[in-house]
Design a protein around this motif. Sequence first.
Motif, mmCIF file in Angstrom:
data_model
loop_
_atom_site.group_PDB
_atom_site.id
_atom_site.type_symbol
_atom_site.label_atom_id
_atom_site.label_comp_id
_atom_site.label_asym_id
_atom_site.label_seq_id
_atom_site.Cartn_x
_atom_site.Cartn_y
_atom_site.Cartn_z
ATOM 1 N N PHE A 11 0.851 -1.186 0.000
ATOM 2 C CA PHE A 11 0.000 0.000 0.000
ATOM 3 C C PHE A 11 0.888 1.237 0.000
ATOM 4 O O PHE A 11 1.693 1.449 0.907
ATOM 5 C CB PHE A 11 -0.923 0.007 1.219
ATOM 6 N N LEU A 12 0.756 2.059 -1.042
ATOM 7 C CA LEU A 12 1.614 3.235 -1.229
ATOM 8 C C LEU A 12 0.988 4.451 -0.555
ATOM 9 O O LEU A 12 -0.197 4.734 -0.747
ATOM 10 C CB LEU A 12 1.805 3.515 -2.719
ATOM 11 N N MET A 13 1.800 5.176 0.205
ATOM 12 C CA MET A 13 1.301 6.367 0.900
ATOM 13 C C MET A 13 2.416 7.384 1.049
ATOM 14 O O MET A 13 3.606 7.062 0.901
ATOM 15 C CB MET A 13 0.756 6.000 2.282
ATOM 16 N N GLY A 14 2.055 8.612 1.357
ATOM 17 C CA GLY A 14 3.029 9.652 1.642
ATOM 18 C C GLY A 14 3.365 9.678 3.126
ATOM 19 O O GLY A 14 2.649 9.111 3.958
ATOM 20 N N MET A 15 4.445 10.360 3.462
ATOM 21 C CA MET A 15 4.836 10.462 4.864
ATOM 22 C C MET A 15 3.752 11.133 5.694
ATOM 23 O O MET A 15 3.546 10.791 6.860
ATOM 24 C CB MET A 15 6.160 11.234 4.969
ATOM 25 N N ASP A 16 3.020 12.099 5.111
ATOM 26 C CA ASP A 16 1.957 12.749 5.863
ATOM 27 C C ASP A 16 0.897 11.737 6.287
ATOM 28 O O ASP A 16 0.346 11.828 7.395
ATOM 29 C CB ASP A 16 1.330 13.879 5.053
ATOM 30 N N SER A 17 0.621 10.765 5.426
ATOM 31 C CA SER A 17 -0.360 9.736 5.780
ATOM 32 C C SER A 17 0.170 8.829 6.881
ATOM 33 O O SER A 17 -0.574 8.451 7.798
ATOM 34 C CB SER A 17 -0.723 8.897 4.548
ATOM 35 N N LEU A 18 1.460 8.473 6.813
ATOM 36 C CA LEU A 18 2.028 7.642 7.876
ATOM 37 C C LEU A 18 1.969 8.358 9.219
ATOM 38 O O LEU A 18 1.602 7.766 10.242
ATOM 39 C CB LEU A 18 3.471 7.271 7.545
ATOM 40 N N LEU A 19 2.317 9.654 9.228
ATOM 41 C CA LEU A 19 2.292 10.405 10.488
ATOM 42 C C LEU A 19 0.884 10.500 11.056
ATOM 43 O O LEU A 19 0.703 10.574 12.273
ATOM 44 C CB LEU A 19 2.866 11.805 10.264
ATOM 45 N N GLY A 20 -0.133 10.497 10.187
ATOM 46 C CA GLY A 20 -1.515 10.581 10.648
ATOM 47 C C GLY A 20 -2.204 9.243 10.770
ATOM 48 O O GLY A 20 -3.425 9.187 10.992
ATOM 49 N N LEU A 21 -1.438 8.159 10.668
ATOM 50 C CA LEU A 21 -2.029 6.823 10.634
ATOM 51 C C LEU A 21 -2.913 6.505 11.847
ATOM 52 O O LEU A 21 -3.957 5.852 11.690
ATOM 53 C CB LEU A 21 -0.923 5.777 10.499
ATOM 54 N N PRO A 22 -2.575 6.944 13.055
ATOM 55 C CA PRO A 22 -3.442 6.624 14.193
ATOM 56 C C PRO A 22 -4.861 7.180 14.077
ATOM 57 O O PRO A 22 -5.741 6.752 14.832
ATOM 58 C CB PRO A 22 -2.693 7.249 15.379
ATOM 59 N N GLY A 23 -5.105 8.092 13.143
ATOM 60 C CA GLY A 23 -6.454 8.602 12.931
ATOM 61 C C GLY A 23 -7.248 7.793 11.920
ATOM 62 O O GLY A 23 -8.428 8.065 11.706
ATOM 63 N N TRP A 24 -6.620 6.782 11.311
ATOM 64 C CA TRP A 24 -7.291 5.971 10.316
ATOM 65 C C TRP A 24 -8.178 4.911 10.979
ATOM 66 O O TRP A 24 -7.881 4.428 12.077
ATOM 67 C CB TRP A 24 -6.279 5.276 9.412
ATOM 68 N N HIS A 25 -9.208 4.527 10.281
ATOM 69 C CA HIS A 25 -10.124 3.483 10.747
ATOM 70 C C HIS A 25 -9.386 2.140 10.835
ATOM 71 O O HIS A 25 -8.815 1.675 9.860
ATOM 72 C CB HIS A 25 -11.306 3.387 9.776
ATOM 73 N N ARG A 26 -9.354 1.528 12.016
ATOM 74 C CA ARG A 26 -8.754 0.201 12.243
ATOM 75 C C ARG A 26 -7.323 0.142 11.712
ATOM 76 O O ARG A 26 -6.902 -0.832 11.109
ATOM 77 C CB ARG A 26 -9.628 -0.889 11.601
#
Length: 217
Positions: free
Chosen positions: A107-122
Amino acid sequence: MLKAAKAPIGLLGGTFDPIHIGHLRPAIEARDAIGLAEIRLIPNHIPPHRANPFCSSEQRLAMVKLAAAENAGFVVDERELKRDKPSYTIDTLIELRHELPDTPLCFLMGMDSLLGLPGWHRWQELLAHAHLVVSVRPGWQPDYPGEVAELLARHHTTDATALHQRLAGHIWLAGNQPIELSATRLRALLAAGEDPRYLLPPSVADYIRQQGLYPAS
């Protein structure tokens, strides 16, 4: 975790309103660095973390198909557009893992998405179904939140071949140069009547012009 029998595939989701080089170039670099068999572009219907898209699902799908046609190894997966609920990544990964039981998923993502990962569903379940491939600016040391730092400590690998050997479970930080271009900025440029050349695929630029998308407000 079972060993993989097939080469990994890349998964790139997003609103793609419109799709542009900031989406495509990091994906191309990840494809080449890892040796991905293909990259699936997965446009969503109802994004869970942002406002509704400017363009319709049909228009965004048309642009994604045009972009995929210009890039070898890119295909389009329409599953999220067929949902009548928010497009959660975990749901898509579970479906794909069921369909592709012996193929590593990246699954490809940007660093901003990784830093915000705890806000993702499950979000804690994502690595049970896929590897995370993160676009990272070389030499930049982000300030990882505690939960993300713990996740990296357990799952980070510097070996791209490891993504071939297991179905899921690794986090690989890609050493590419991210392109500082957002869809919001691109829409503003288009609305101002400026030339979008080299910022998105030519066929997508032609479609936007022909359809009169992103007009000045």
